[in-house]
Design an enzyme around this catalytic site. Structure first.
Site, PDB file in Angstrom:
ATOM      1  N   TYR A 103      -0.892  -1.169 -23.099  1.00 52.63           N
ATOM      2  CA  TYR A 103      -1.275  -1.610 -21.759  1.00 52.63           C
ATOM      3  C   TYR A 103      -2.248  -0.589 -21.155  1.00 52.63           C
ATOM      4  O   TYR A 103      -2.934   0.116 -21.887  1.00 52.63           O
ATOM      5  CB  TYR A 103      -0.022  -1.907 -20.900  1.00 52.63           C
ATOM      6  CG  TYR A 103      -0.419  -2.893 -19.860  1.00 52.63           C
ATOM      7  CD1 TYR A 103      -0.795  -4.192 -20.228  1.00 52.63           C
ATOM      8  CD2 TYR A 103      -0.538  -2.529 -18.532  1.00 52.63           C
ATOM      9  CE1 TYR A 103      -1.280  -5.073 -19.295  1.00 52.63           C
ATOM     10  CE2 TYR A 103      -1.017  -3.433 -17.601  1.00 52.63           C
ATOM     11  CZ  TYR A 103      -1.385  -4.691 -17.984  1.00 52.63           C
ATOM     12  OH  TYR A 103      -1.885  -5.569 -17.062  1.00 52.63           O
ATOM     13  N   ARG A 156     -10.810 -10.322 -12.695  1.00 53.14           N
ATOM     14  CA  ARG A 156     -10.652  -8.972 -12.135  1.00 53.14           C
ATOM     15  C   ARG A 156      -9.653  -8.228 -13.004  1.00 53.14           C
ATOM     16  O   ARG A 156      -8.476  -8.130 -12.683  1.00 53.14           O
ATOM     17  CB  ARG A 156     -10.195  -9.089 -10.672  1.00 53.14           C
ATOM     18  CG  ARG A 156     -10.368  -7.852  -9.854  1.00 53.14           C
ATOM     19  CD  ARG A 156      -9.056  -7.287  -9.402  1.00 53.14           C
ATOM     20  NE  ARG A 156      -8.211  -6.953 -10.527  1.00 53.14           N
ATOM     21  CZ  ARG A 156      -6.918  -6.645 -10.461  1.00 53.14           C
ATOM     22  NH1 ARG A 156      -6.313  -6.677  -9.311  1.00 53.14           N
ATOM     23  NH2 ARG A 156      -6.212  -6.325 -11.532  1.00 53.14           N
ATOM     24  N   LYS A 174       0.804  -7.758 -21.329  1.00 49.40           N
ATOM     25  CA  LYS A 174       1.917  -7.882 -20.370  1.00 49.40           C
ATOM     26  C   LYS A 174       3.127  -8.535 -21.014  1.00 49.40           C
ATOM     27  O   LYS A 174       4.268  -8.149 -20.765  1.00 49.40           O
ATOM     28  CB  LYS A 174       1.464  -8.711 -19.163  1.00 49.40           C
ATOM     29  CG  LYS A 174       0.649  -7.878 -18.187  1.00 49.40           C
ATOM     30  CD  LYS A 174       1.315  -7.784 -16.833  1.00 49.40           C
ATOM     31  CE  LYS A 174       0.965  -6.463 -16.194  1.00 49.40           C
ATOM     32  NZ  LYS A 174       0.834  -6.495 -14.753  1.00 49.40           N
ATOM     33  N   GLU A 245      -2.189 -13.343 -13.299  1.00 47.80           N
ATOM     34  CA  GLU A 245      -2.522 -11.954 -13.580  1.00 47.80           C
ATOM     35  C   GLU A 245      -4.028 -11.727 -13.550  1.00 47.80           C
ATOM     36  O   GLU A 245      -4.772 -12.445 -14.229  1.00 47.80           O
ATOM     37  CB  GLU A 245      -1.984 -11.628 -14.990  1.00 47.80           C
ATOM     38  CG  GLU A 245      -2.076 -10.201 -15.397  1.00 47.80           C
ATOM     39  CD  GLU A 245      -1.160  -9.311 -14.583  1.00 47.80           C
ATOM     40  OE1 GLU A 245      -0.027  -9.709 -14.269  1.00 47.80           O
ATOM     41  OE2 GLU A 245      -1.597  -8.197 -14.263  1.00 47.80           O
ATOM     42  N   ASP A 246      -4.457 -10.770 -12.762  1.00 49.98           N
ATOM     43  CA  ASP A 246      -5.854 -10.338 -12.755  1.00 49.98           C
ATOM     44  C   ASP A 246      -6.863 -11.460 -12.459  1.00 49.98           C
ATOM     45  O   ASP A 246      -7.923 -11.547 -13.076  1.00 49.98           O
ATOM     46  CB  ASP A 246      -6.197  -9.597 -14.059  1.00 49.98           C
ATOM     47  CG  ASP A 246      -5.592  -8.187 -14.067  1.00 49.98           C
ATOM     48  OD1 ASP A 246      -4.885  -7.832 -13.097  1.00 49.98           O
ATOM     49  OD2 ASP A 246      -5.823  -7.435 -15.021  1.00 49.98           O
ATOM     50  N   ASP A 268       1.564 -10.881 -10.161  1.00 51.13           N
ATOM     51  CA  ASP A 268       2.020  -9.499 -10.334  1.00 51.13           C
ATOM     52  C   ASP A 268       1.143  -8.500  -9.587  1.00 51.13           C
ATOM     53  O   ASP A 268       1.629  -7.493  -9.092  1.00 51.13           O
ATOM     54  CB  ASP A 268       2.057  -9.149 -11.823  1.00 51.13           C
ATOM     55  CG  ASP A 268       2.725  -7.810 -12.044  1.00 51.13           C
ATOM     56  OD1 ASP A 268       3.859  -7.640 -11.555  1.00 51.13           O
ATOM     57  OD2 ASP A 268       2.115  -6.934 -12.670  1.00 51.13           O
ATOM     58  N   ASP A 269      -0.159  -8.781  -9.511  1.00 56.11           N
ATOM     59  CA  ASP A 269      -1.061  -7.836  -8.827  1.00 56.11           C
ATOM     60  C   ASP A 269      -0.700  -7.727  -7.351  1.00 56.11           C
ATOM     61  O   ASP A 269      -0.856  -6.672  -6.741  1.00 56.11           O
ATOM     62  CB  ASP A 269      -2.515  -8.292  -8.963  1.00 56.11           C
ATOM     63  CG  ASP A 269      -2.853  -8.555 -10.406  1.00 56.11           C
ATOM     64  OD1 ASP A 269      -2.733  -7.626 -11.207  1.00 56.11           O
ATOM     65  OD2 ASP A 269      -3.180  -9.707 -10.748  1.00 56.11           O
ATOM     66  N   ASN A 408      -6.444   1.603 -11.409  1.00 56.69           N
ATOM     67  CA  ASN A 408      -6.482   1.652 -12.873  1.00 56.69           C
ATOM     68  C   ASN A 408      -7.863   1.246 -13.374  1.00 56.69           C
ATOM     69  O   ASN A 408      -8.561   0.516 -12.688  1.00 56.69           O
ATOM     70  CB  ASN A 408      -5.469   0.649 -13.452  1.00 56.69           C
ATOM     71  CG  ASN A 408      -4.042   1.038 -13.166  1.00 56.69           C
ATOM     72  OD1 ASN A 408      -3.689   2.194 -13.208  1.00 56.69           O
ATOM     73  ND2 ASN A 408      -3.224   0.042 -12.868  1.00 56.69           N
TER      74      ASN A 408
HETATM   75  P1  NAD Z   1      -9.094  -6.147  -5.523  1.00 64.47           P
HETATM   76  O1  NAD Z   1     -10.410  -6.357  -6.143  1.00 64.47           O
HETATM   77  O2  NAD Z   1      -8.318  -7.327  -5.031  1.00 64.47           O
HETATM   78  O3  NAD Z   1      -9.235  -5.127  -4.299  1.00 64.47           O
HETATM   79  C1  NAD Z   1      -9.957  -3.941  -4.298  1.00 64.47           C
HETATM   80  C2  NAD Z   1     -10.239  -3.606  -2.863  1.00 64.47           C
HETATM   81  O4  NAD Z   1     -10.824  -2.322  -2.765  1.00 64.47           O
HETATM   82  C3  NAD Z   1     -11.184  -4.580  -2.212  1.00 64.47           C
HETATM   83  O5  NAD Z   1     -10.689  -4.912  -0.941  1.00 64.47           O
HETATM   84  C4  NAD Z   1     -12.463  -3.760  -2.097  1.00 64.47           C
HETATM   85  O6  NAD Z   1     -13.246  -4.177  -1.000  1.00 64.47           O
HETATM   86  C5  NAD Z   1     -11.910  -2.390  -1.876  1.00 64.47           C
HETATM   87  N1  NAD Z   1     -12.851  -1.322  -2.162  1.00 64.47           N
HETATM   88  C6  NAD Z   1     -13.738  -1.217  -3.165  1.00 64.47           C
HETATM   89  N2  NAD Z   1     -14.455  -0.074  -3.047  1.00 64.47           N
HETATM   90  C7  NAD Z   1     -14.005   0.536  -1.938  1.00 64.47           C
HETATM   91  C8  NAD Z   1     -14.357   1.721  -1.255  1.00 64.47           C
HETATM   92  N3  NAD Z   1     -15.327   2.491  -1.708  1.00 64.47           N
HETATM   93  N4  NAD Z   1     -13.694   2.046  -0.144  1.00 64.47           N
HETATM   94  C9  NAD Z   1     -12.717   1.265   0.325  1.00 64.47           C
HETATM   95  N5  NAD Z   1     -12.347   0.123  -0.257  1.00 64.47           N
HETATM   96  C10 NAD Z   1     -12.976  -0.241  -1.374  1.00 64.47           C
HETATM   97  O7  NAD Z   1      -8.228  -5.357  -6.562  1.00 64.47           O
HETATM   98  P2  NAD Z   1      -6.652  -5.065  -6.505  1.00 64.47           P
HETATM   99  O8  NAD Z   1      -5.901  -6.100  -7.272  1.00 64.47           O
HETATM  100  O9  NAD Z   1      -6.234  -4.836  -5.113  1.00 64.47           O
HETATM  101  O10 NAD Z   1      -6.586  -3.743  -7.369  1.00 64.47           O
HETATM  102  C11 NAD Z   1      -7.178  -2.553  -6.907  1.00 64.47           C
HETATM  103  C12 NAD Z   1      -6.863  -1.428  -7.880  1.00 64.47           C
HETATM  104  O11 NAD Z   1      -5.459  -1.203  -7.905  1.00 64.47           O
HETATM  105  C13 NAD Z   1      -7.266  -1.715  -9.320  1.00 64.47           C
HETATM  106  O12 NAD Z   1      -7.819  -0.563  -9.881  1.00 64.47           O
HETATM  107  C14 NAD Z   1      -5.977  -2.049 -10.006  1.00 64.47           C
HETATM  108  O13 NAD Z   1      -5.988  -1.686 -11.370  1.00 64.47           O
HETATM  109  C15 NAD Z   1      -5.016  -1.169  -9.235  1.00 64.47           C
HETATM  110  N6  NAD Z   1      -3.650  -1.665  -9.316  1.00 64.47           N
HETATM  111  C16 NAD Z   1      -2.682  -0.777  -9.654  1.00 64.47           C
HETATM  112  C17 NAD Z   1      -1.398  -1.197  -9.786  1.00 64.47           C
HETATM  113  C18 NAD Z   1      -0.351  -0.190 -10.119  1.00 64.47           C
HETATM  114  O14 NAD Z   1      -0.612   0.925 -10.298  1.00 64.47           O
HETATM  115  N7  NAD Z   1       0.899  -0.538 -10.198  1.00 64.47           N
HETATM  116  C19 NAD Z   1      -1.082  -2.536  -9.607  1.00 64.47           C
HETATM  117  C20 NAD Z   1      -2.093  -3.434  -9.236  1.00 64.47           C
HETATM  118  C21 NAD Z   1      -3.378  -2.980  -9.094  1.00 64.47           C
END
Ligand code: NAD
Length: 551
Positions: A103, A156, A174, A245-246, A268-269, A408
């Site tokens: 993963y 995404r 997953k 997912e994603d 899950d996200d 991530n």
């Molecule tokens: P998403 O695309 O839905 O959201 C990302 C957000 O960040 C958007 O609102 C975007 O406008 C904002 N953004 C981008 N650049 C920015 C900046 N410079 N300043 C402020 N905001 C900014 O994605 P998501 O599903 O919310 O995921 C975001 C991140 O979180 C990914 O890297 C994902 O891998 C990670 N994530 C981690 C976990 C975990 O650790 N358990 C779980 C889910 C997602």
């Protein structure tokens, strides 16, 4: 459980070559002499019979000789395609080492190179060209009793953006975690890729790209395609849980709202991330002495993960007696345009409930000075956004600042464990999305916790499958978060880890499964009557990676 896995009821066990090429049934050199005799395998295998331990020694030796993580990924996936029992035994025995390979972060590289690494298909690819036919195509899947589906449209992937058909690495990975972490029978899992095109021009031009070379289908035709898929799945596999997912966030929130009351589904996200983060806040309580209701959380990033976490924190605060409006005011967001405030006119609908009264502020540091958070949660895909100034500002304001850098893969993390601990002089309560190695500061070893969704979704799925729940609810995720936090030991906290060791993941998932099943029974959502011992029922559902005796 698992007695007939891979062999639908009433179907004879395949023999000879066909048996060796069925990864759910194959035992390779571990077939006994009696089995070889009975199943037409004599001559098709080298003569010596090996135990599973000897087979493990061989695959582990090969694994150790690979020089990159991507090669290790290919090695493991190839093993999975040959012999799932051996694969799951290996991964279960080495979960801490191998989870980052099957993963995040390595799976991200695999998705980016999918068309170049491809060996053999796994799961189902349903493309826009298959619209109108999905019901028929699902009949091609050999197992009639599918219980867990993970589906993506690849838009995404982790924090890596649109990976088109290469996003299939995520459902495959997953579902491997569902089995490794919670004992979901692999024969009952189904990874699905919905290919509606890609906006990634590089892939569209790559001769080895394996998906549709077109722009993504959007709007009503896209929704109709997803609806055809969900309805066909619901008809073919009425007991299946569908995990989204994603998906891109313009679709993810809408699809969740559209389907959560109609079928058994979750995202899950949005929801899994929320539960693992809420659990981290509960555990941090034991270090800060502050209750959840005393926290003010500032998010960098207002997408699926951030808003999902905000919603679950607010609902957990409501459970503790706060009113919803006050609870939401404990969650603040910074997006690409700055602090999310009421006066802004450019906010997407999912952000509006967290747009509070405050002057507009452009950057994270200024937002910290305005909001005065106790916790900072990075879900922005913006590497290094928690810079020295940000971490120092948080540390000046809080004796134990909570810093969760969840983006991530590792390359997108808002800060590293080393940076968080160094700049906060060891005061930070840190967790990350992708793993960081232990770090020594002034003689003390910190073992950073991974706010990994794998603590939550496999156990939630297990509880849903065991209770045959009709829907997946926020109450189930809140129960999962509380259960996870309750399993954190004092010794974990002492080394800075606010999650249990990953090596305990099957035990953790069993507890979460029981808590989730209990909510399903309490809320009238279960498809079976409540047994006297819910935990025993959930444990009995867990598949073990052990060879079955065929002779
Ligand atoms: P998403 O695309 O839905 O959201 C990302 C957000 O960040 C958007 O609102 C975007 O406008 C904002 N953004 C981008 N650049 C920015 C900046 N410079 N300043 C402020 N905001 C900014 O994605 P998501 O599903 O919310 O995921 C975001 C991140 O979180 C990914 O890297 C994902 O891998 C990670 N994530 C981690 C976990 C975990 O650790 N358990 C779980 C889910 C997602």
């Amino acid at each position: 459980m698992g007695e007939n896995r891979g062999v639908p009821a009433g179907t004879a066990l395949p023999k000879g070559e066909a048996l060796l090429h069925d990864p759910l049934l194959n035992k390779g050199t571990a077939f006994t002499l009696a089995e070889r005799e009975a199943l037409d395998l004599r001559g098709l295998l080298p003569p010596n019979v090996h135990t599973i331990e000897e087979q493990l020694a061989r695959v582990m030796d090969n694994y150790r000789h690979k020089s990159t993580d991507l090669e290790r990924y290919i090695h493991l996936v190839s093993l999975q395609d040959r012999n799932e029992t051996l694969f799951y035994r290996l991964v279960t025995d080495h979960i801490e080492e191998m989870m980052p390979i099957i993963y995040t972060p390595t799976v991200g590289q695999a998705c980016q190179q999918w068309g170049h690494l491809f060996r053999r298909p796994r799961g189902m690819y349903l493309s826009w060209n298959d619209r109108g036919l999905i019901k028929d195509i699902l009949r091609d899947w050999p197992n009639p009793d599918v219980r867990v589906i993970v589906v993506t449209d690849g838009e995404r992937i982790l924090g890596l953006g649109d990976q088109g058909v290469g996003g299939m690495g995520i459902p495959v990975g997953k579902l491997s975690l569902y089995t490794a972490c919670a004992g979901i029978d692999p024969a009952k899992t189904l990874p699905i890729m919905l290919d509606v095109g890609t906006e990634n021009e590089g892939y569209r031009r790559d001769p080895l790209y394996m998906g549709l070379r077109q722009h993504r289908v959007r709007g009503a035709p896209y929704d109709a395609f997803v609806a055809e898929f969900v309805e066909a799945v619901h008809q073919a596999y009425p007991k299946a849980l569908i995990q989204f997912e994603d998906f891109g966030n313009q679709n993810a929130f809408r699809l969740l709202e559209q389907w959560r009351e109609k079928v058994c589904t979750f995202n899950d996200d949005i929801q899994g991330t929320a539960a693992v983060t809420l659990s981290g806040l509960y555990s941090a309580q034991r270090l800060t002495g502050k209750k959840l209701a005393d926290q003010t959380v500032l998010f960098l990033g207002a997408g699926e993960a951030g808003i999902g976490i905000g919603d679950l924190i607010a609902s957990a605060m409501v459970d503790e007696g706060m009113d919803l409006a006050t609870a939401r005011k404990r969650c603040w967001f910074v997006d690409t345009k700055g602090l999310v405030v009421k006066s802004r006119t450019d906010l997407a609908p999912h952000k509006l409930r967290f747009a509070h009264d405050a002057p507009p502020v452009g950057d994270l540091l200024a937002a910290i000075r305005t909001v005065r958070p106790t916790a900072l949660v990075g879900v922005s895909t913006m590497p290094k956004a928690f810079n020295r100034q940000v971490v120092e500002e948080m540390s000046q304001r809080n004796p134990r600042p909570i810093l969760f850098a969840l983006s991530n893969p590792t390359s997108k993390s808002e800060c590293s464990a080393e940076e968080a601990y160094t700049w906060s002089k060891g005061k930070a309560i840190f967790a990350s999305g992708s793993p960081f190695p232990p770090f020594v500061l002034e003689g003390k070893t910190y073992v950073p916790g991974q706010g990994n969704n794998s603590y939550i979704f496999p156990g939630v799925g297990l509880g849903v499958v065991a209770a045959q729940a009709r829907h997946v609810t926020d109450r189930m995720f809140a129960a999962a978060a509380r259960t996870l936090a309750s399993l954190v030991l004092e010794s974990d906290l002492e080394m800075g880890r606010i999650y249990p060791a990953l090596t305990r993941i099957r035990e953790v998932s069993a507890h979460i499964g029981a808590a989730v099943a209990e909510v399903a029974f309490q809320d009238g959502l279960a498809g079976i009557p409540r047994p006297a011992d819910v935990k025993a029922m959930v444990k009995a559902e867990m598949w073990e990676p052990k060879y079955r005796d065929y002779a």
